[in-house]
Design a protein around this motif. Structure first.
Motif, PDB file in Angstrom:
ATOM      1  N   GLY A 113      28.727  84.918  80.159  1.00 18.11           N
ATOM      2  CA  GLY A 113      27.834  84.225  81.076  1.00 18.11           C
ATOM      3  C   GLY A 113      27.936  82.717  80.997  1.00 18.11           C
ATOM      4  N   GLN A 152      21.802  82.723  83.724  1.00 17.05           N
ATOM      5  CA  GLN A 152      23.090  83.301  83.331  1.00 17.05           C
ATOM      6  C   GLN A 152      23.302  83.179  81.820  1.00 17.05           C
ATOM      7  OE1 GLN A 152      25.470  84.891  85.102  1.00 17.05           O
ATOM      8  NE2 GLN A 152      24.317  84.757  87.005  1.00 17.05           N
ATOM      9  N   GLN A 205      27.481  77.739  88.033  1.00 17.55           N
ATOM     10  CA  GLN A 205      26.202  77.523  88.711  1.00 17.55           C
ATOM     11  C   GLN A 205      25.770  76.058  88.592  1.00 17.55           C
ATOM     12  OE1 GLN A 205      24.609  79.574  90.634  1.00 17.55           O
ATOM     13  NE2 GLN A 205      25.374  81.597  90.099  1.00 17.55           N
ATOM     14  N   ASN A 248      26.824  86.658  90.509  1.00 17.63           N
ATOM     15  CA  ASN A 248      25.849  87.021  89.477  1.00 17.63           C
ATOM     16  C   ASN A 248      26.433  88.122  88.608  1.00 17.63           C
ATOM     17  OD1 ASN A 248      23.797  85.241  90.282  1.00 17.63           O
ATOM     18  ND2 ASN A 248      23.238  86.623  91.942  1.00 17.63           N
ATOM     19  N   HIS A 249      25.922  88.207  87.408  1.00 24.23           N
ATOM     20  CA  HIS A 249      26.400  89.222  86.480  1.00 24.23           C
ATOM     21  C   HIS A 249      26.185  90.608  87.075  1.00 24.23           C
ATOM     22  CE1 HIS A 249      27.644  90.825  82.686  1.00 24.23           C
ATOM     23  NE2 HIS A 249      26.553  91.534  82.591  1.00 24.23           N
ATOM     24  N   ARG A 275      29.987  81.534  83.998  1.00 20.24           N
ATOM     25  CA  ARG A 275      29.187  81.644  85.227  1.00 20.24           C
ATOM     26  C   ARG A 275      28.073  80.609  85.230  1.00 20.24           C
ATOM     27  NH1 ARG A 275      30.078  87.049  83.938  1.00 20.24           N
ATOM     28  NH2 ARG A 275      28.074  87.174  82.885  1.00 20.24           N
ATOM     29  N   SER A 276      27.505  80.336  84.058  1.00 23.37           N
ATOM     30  CA  SER A 276      26.445  79.340  83.943  1.00 23.37           C
ATOM     31  C   SER A 276      26.966  77.950  84.309  1.00 23.37           C
ATOM     32  CB  SER A 276      25.890  79.338  82.517  1.00 23.37           C
ATOM     33  OG  SER A 276      24.922  78.340  82.357  1.00 23.37           O
ATOM     34  N   GLU A 327      19.391  79.241  88.088  1.00 22.11           N
ATOM     35  CA  GLU A 327      20.321  80.378  87.986  1.00 22.11           C
ATOM     36  C   GLU A 327      21.288  80.180  86.810  1.00 22.11           C
ATOM     37  OE1 GLU A 327      21.935  84.004  88.634  1.00 22.11           O
ATOM     38  OE2 GLU A 327      20.165  83.190  89.638  1.00 22.11           O
TER      39      GLU A 327
END
Length: 110
Positions: A52, A71, A59, A28-29, A55-56, A67
């Motif tokens: 993000g 993100q 996920q 997570n950030h 990361r997105s 989630e």
């Protein structure tokens, strides 16, 4: 080896990027310090319109849709756009190979 020369560098880049995002650890950030190429984050600013997305997408690959949206809202559209581009590049390779095979057959019978 000549077949590898016909593969666009862009295709290799996108496939490698998606494989790396799919195999990345979920974070997570703000959980961990990490290296970033983002100039806004390197200036110390906490918000960036692009941060993000990676990361997105990670996920999404792990099935965490809520989630992923938390993100970055553009993670799913970005993944779809990248997958579409990979499809276009692969179709281009397929058509070029088909044309090369056709030319080879024409030369062979003439």
């Amino acid at each position: 080896m000549s077949g590898l020369k016909r593969i666009p560098l862009e295709l290799i880049f996108w496939i490698t990027a998606l494989v790396l995002l799919a195999t990345a650890d979920l974070q997570n950030h703000g959980e961990a310090q990490h290296f970033t190429l983002c100039p806004i984050a390197n200036l110390g600013m906490t918000w960036c319109p692009g941060c993000g997305i990676g990361r997105s997408i990670t996920q999404l690959f792990h099935g965490n849709f809520a989630e992923s949206f938390a993100q970055h809202w553009f993670g799913l559209p970005a993944l779809l756009i990248i997958c579409r581009r990979i499809g276009v590049l692969m179709k281009m390779i397929w058509i070029n190979n088909k044309l090369l095979n056709l030319k080879y057959k024409e030369k062979r019978y003439v």
